[in-house]
Design an enzyme around this catalytic site. Structure first.
Site, PDB file in Angstrom:
ATOM      1  N   ASP A  17      11.475   0.614  -8.089  1.00 34.81           N
ATOM      2  CA  ASP A  17      12.629   0.896  -7.252  1.00 34.81           C
ATOM      3  C   ASP A  17      13.632  -0.227  -7.525  1.00 34.81           C
ATOM      4  OD1 ASP A  17      14.134   1.983  -4.969  1.00 34.81           O
ATOM      5  OD2 ASP A  17      13.478   0.160  -3.940  1.00 34.81           O
ATOM      6  N   LEU A  18      14.906   0.007  -7.246  1.00 32.87           N
ATOM      7  CA  LEU A  18      15.921  -1.015  -7.513  1.00 32.87           C
ATOM      8  C   LEU A  18      16.364  -1.725  -6.234  1.00 32.87           C
ATOM      9  CD1 LEU A  18      18.119   0.835 -10.189  1.00 32.87           C
ATOM     10  CD2 LEU A  18      16.273  -0.817 -10.564  1.00 32.87           C
ATOM     11  N   ASP A  19      17.106  -1.000  -5.368  1.00 31.63           N
ATOM     12  CA  ASP A  19      17.687  -1.622  -4.174  1.00 31.63           C
ATOM     13  C   ASP A  19      16.617  -2.224  -3.275  1.00 31.63           C
ATOM     14  OD1 ASP A  19      20.089  -0.665  -5.126  1.00 31.63           O
ATOM     15  OD2 ASP A  19      20.141   1.067  -3.786  1.00 31.63           O
ATOM     16  N   ASP A 188      10.001  -1.199  -2.031  1.00 39.66           N
ATOM     17  CA  ASP A 188       9.984  -1.847  -0.717  1.00 39.66           C
ATOM     18  C   ASP A 188       9.774  -0.873   0.431  1.00 39.66           C
ATOM     19  OD1 ASP A 188      13.016  -1.476   0.722  1.00 39.66           O
ATOM     20  OD2 ASP A 188      12.859  -1.039  -1.398  1.00 39.66           O
TER      21      ASP A 188
END
Length: 236
Positions: A17-19, A188
């Site tokens: 995941d990025l954000d 997250d």
């Protein structure tokens, strides 16, 4: 801290995941929303609608078009069109200013600098694993320093339904020619990342470093409190 909740099967792909996983997205979104608001507040009648007008139009847009929930980019663009049309802008001006406001948002949205220690972590992991990104967000990786770090980047809306739907995980497995349990996804959010990976038949890592309430009650295969705990995955 690294905690194994289940025995891990062999894997060859690390999906990120990025954000809020590889960088703190909160100040980035705040700056992007301000850039959008600064553009819109210069337009006749917008500021007078008050601070709740954007949220009102956002909710109305998804009520009218429920599939927007899986595509944050199109959701924002449609909300902008709706907000401006309700202010009485004609079609041409509405499209012009919707594009301008979105571009102001997008420029700030991808004004991201990932820290050197995270980049070094990814470089080390890439020596043993194929790295990919699966994101529900709309940060444009090619515009900041995660460019060229991933063999594949899949984005909700552009490439399929948002996590926790399995679509993006399914596509990743097909594209890479691997079984889904060969993908270990790191994120997250319990609700989108862990639930999505688990439901898709991938393996999951929960980066548990934020205070948040989640609906999903399932377990990640691995739980970590710091992204650098992933160094434990590097085989000596």
């Amino acid at each position: 801290m690294i905690r194994f909740n289940r025995a891990i099967k062999p894997f060859s792909v690390l999906s990120f995941d990025l954000d809020d996983t590889l960088y703190d997205n909160r100040p980035i979104i705040k700056a992007a929303m301000k850039a959008q608001a600064d553009y819109l507040n210069k337009l006749a009648g917008y500021q007078e609608k008050g601070p709740q007008y954007w949220q009102y139009c956002r909710e109305l847009a998804v009520q009218q078009q429920p599939t927007l929930v899986d595509d944050v980019t199109q959701w924002r663009k449609q909300t902008l069109r709706l907000a401006l049309s309700k202010l009485g802008f004609n079609q041409s001006d509405m499209e012009h200013h919707a594009k301008g406001a979105y571009n102001a948002f997008a420029d700030a949205r991808s004004n991201i600098t990932v820290s050197d220690d995270i980049l070094a972590l990814l470089d080390n992991l890439s020596k043993q694993y194929t790295l990919i990104a699966i994101t529900n967000g709309n940060a444009e990786v090619e515009r900041f320093n995660l460019n060229n770090k991933f063999a594949l980047v899949l984005q909700a809306g552009l490439h399929g339904k948002a996590k926790p739907h399995s679509t993006l995980f399914d596509q990743a497995a097909v594209h890479l020619g691997v079984n889904k349990n060969a993908i270990l996804h790191i994120g997250d959010s319990l609700d989108s990342d862990v639930q999505g990976a688990n439901n898709a038949g991938c393996q999951s890592v929960w980066l548990n470093n934020q205070t948040a309430n989640y609906a999903y009650k399932g377990l990640a295969d691995i739980e970590i409190a710091d992204i650098h705990a992933l160094t434990h995955l590097i085989k000596k």
